[in-house]
Design an enzyme around this catalytic site. Structure first.
Site, PDB file in Angstrom:
ATOM      1  N   HIS A  67      47.148  40.595  48.835  1.00 59.54           N
ATOM      2  CA  HIS A  67      46.667  39.519  47.968  1.00 59.54           C
ATOM      3  C   HIS A  67      47.288  39.627  46.577  1.00 59.54           C
ATOM      4  O   HIS A  67      47.675  38.626  45.979  1.00 59.54           O
ATOM      5  CB  HIS A  67      45.138  39.570  47.852  1.00 59.54           C
ATOM      6  CG  HIS A  67      44.432  39.173  49.103  1.00 59.54           C
ATOM      7  ND1 HIS A  67      43.684  38.029  49.210  1.00 59.54           N
ATOM      8  CD2 HIS A  67      44.374  39.753  50.322  1.00 59.54           C
ATOM      9  CE1 HIS A  67      43.183  37.932  50.427  1.00 59.54           C
ATOM     10  NE2 HIS A  67      43.586  38.981  51.120  1.00 59.54           N
ATOM     11  N   ASP A  77      40.484  34.654  43.696  1.00 61.98           N
ATOM     12  CA  ASP A  77      40.655  34.923  45.123  1.00 61.98           C
ATOM     13  C   ASP A  77      39.306  34.833  45.846  1.00 61.98           C
ATOM     14  O   ASP A  77      38.263  34.628  45.233  1.00 61.98           O
ATOM     15  CB  ASP A  77      41.274  36.316  45.297  1.00 61.98           C
ATOM     16  CG  ASP A  77      42.125  36.459  46.538  1.00 61.98           C
ATOM     17  OD1 ASP A  77      41.919  35.690  47.498  1.00 61.98           O
ATOM     18  OD2 ASP A  77      42.985  37.359  46.571  1.00 61.98           O
TER      19      ASP A  77
END
Length: 491
Positions: A19, A119
């Site tokens: 990520h 996120d």
């Protein structure tokens, strides 16, 4: 905001380098495209690695967060790379991220960025930022098809606990007909998807986190393009009633440095495009049976190959807490079929540990990439000019493989057994043969290469590689993205 002032963007990815890396890539693209200033948040232990990936970018400031201590979460574990893949502590890391909320709120009050790009692990961030006048953008590091299949409101029609039969079928309204090759998924994949709806340690499940993120934010951002995923983008926008800001596919940047001499020398001993390279990343692992069948299938192909096999992190006496621990070579030897090394000597290598994947893929001798269909790996393979053979192992990898093999016609999937996903060596051999010519071509092979799968895959691959390599087109996506981000900040 004043049109003459820099756009200040706070970025907060989840604590996994799968990520963090796309967020860093986006940060570099935004800084190159316009007058943008970025504050990048992560756990303190990740800062040195993050800063090493942001050379010569004075417009990016990296700010450390202190993770709260939680029972069961090892001290110093500040990313998924610090934990065994099957450890319950992986789920505790999400709760540790939740525990940074007071620090993030304080930073938002002090810094007052124009936008916060966040996120899936921070479903609470919009509630903190929006009242301060900070617009929030949920950045999905996955393909749009993944959001469309797994985490849209239409999945709620099945209630909080969907069944396997529910998950085998796409959600209501999902693109159909020529718009998508996904009609259903096999049993073993649906069983894997149940994880998305499972709650751990009293926290919200993954589905709840993602949907709350998207429903609460000002806009959605995705690393994709209309050309590649138009029907899925439209579907997600309709489901949530808010716009998707597209970064473009974020094609991988050329790797720095040179390929290690040992690999360059070995690869240099084979003709152009002849070698099969296989790797499943640092956090996806084959079972013992899977590793054996993969190796025997590549042996059957008659082609030269380089395989990277890594194993879940474990602590061993005198070892380190890394993939394979101190016993990586021992773990590797356990998985090699009897007599395998002798039979493939000179044309096959099996390695455990980190390798320069992009450099290897771009070597002229490498023509095929056997991978897990992780989005970044697939992009690296396409840009490098390698034909794809995909063996997805979990989650979004399954729909990625369908997107690239089915919708886009780039590469093939290895055939698997419906009930448990088991695959045979013959299936690996067949998939490689579909995209790679055999080492010795018969007349039948020559005819097949002109009229069959090889030619079709080559044509499709060439089209999408040209698209991804079109710098003007890709830069245009980012320029438009910055303009839309400015408009959002002023809304």
């Amino acid at each position: 905001m004043d049109s003459s002032s820099p756009l200040h963007v706070l970025m907060f990815p989840y604590l996994a380098f799968g990520h963090i890396s796309p967020f860093l890539q986006l940060a570099r693209k935004l800084c190159a495209a316009g007058d943008v200033r970025i504050t990048f948040l992560s756990a303190a232990a990740n800062l040195s690695r993050i800063q090493s990936l942001l050379p010569a970018l004075p417009s990016v400031t990296v700010v450390p967060l202190q993770l709260p201590a939680l029972p069961g979460l090892p001290a110093g574990a500040e990313s998924t790379a610090d934990l065994p893949a099957d450890s319950p502590a992986v789920e505790l890391l999400k709760l540790a991220v939740d525990g940074t909320r007071p620090q993030v709120e304080l930073l938002l009050r002090e810094l007052r960025p124009h936008l916060a790009v966040f996120d899936f692990g921070m479903h609470w961030l919009p509630a903190v930022a929006e009242p301060l006048g900070v617009r929030t953008v949920f950045f999905s590091v996955f393909a749009a098809v993944s959001t469309a299949y797994f985490t849209v409101p239409a999945r709620r029609l099945h209630g909080p606990n969907p069944t396997l039969e529910d998950l085998k079928a796409p959600p209501t309204g999902f693109p159909a007909g020529d718009a998508s090759s996904i009609r259903s998924v096999p049993y073993y994949q649906a069983a894997n998807f149940l994880y998305i709806f499972k709650s751990f340690n009293g926290g919200p499940c993954l589905y709840e986190r993602v949907v709350k993120c998207i429903e609460s934010c000002s806009a959605i951002m995705a690393k994709t393009s209309v050309e590649m995923e138009g029907p899925y983008i439209d579907y997600v926008e309709r489901q949530f009633g808010k716009p998707m800001l597209l970064t473009g596919p974020l094609a991988p940047e050329p790797p720095k440095g040179k390929l290690e001499t040992r690999w360059a020398k070995w690869l240099g001993g084979f003709p152009k495009g002849a070698v099969v390279f296989s790797s499943f990343g640092s956090e996806t692992f084959l079972t013992d049976d899977g590793a054996r069948e993969l190796l025997l299938g590549l042996e059957m192909s008659g082609l030269p190959f380089l395989v990277v096999l890594n194993f879940p992190a474990k602590r061993v006496p005198g070892g380190t807490n890394l993939p394979g621990g101190g016993g990586a070579e021992e773990e590797l030897r356990k998985r090699l079929p009897e007599g395998f090394e002798e039979r493939v000597q000179g044309r096959g290598i099996v390695h455990s540990g980190w390798v320069q994947q992009q450099h290897i893929l771009r070597h002229e001798s490498v023509g095929c990439f056997v991978c897990h269909a992780g989005l970044s790996s697939v992009m690296e393979g396409v840009v490098a000019g390698c034909r794809l053979v995909m063996m997805p192992q979990k989650g979004d990898q399954y729909v990625n493989a369908k997107l690239f093999a089915g919708d886009l016609g780039i590469g093939v999937e290895v055939e698997r057994r419906d009930e448990d996903g088991w695959f045979a060596r013959e299936a690996v051999f067949a998939a490689v043969r579909k995209v790679m010519p055999p080492p010795v071509m018969t007349e039948e092979d020559e005819e097949e290469s002109e009229n069959g799968m090889w030619k079709k895959v080559k044509e499709k691959h060439g089209k999408w590689r040209e698209f991804l390599m079109n710098k003007e087109l890709q830069d245009g996506y980012v320029v438009e993205l910055v303009e839309r981000m400015r408009k959002l900040a002023n809304a």
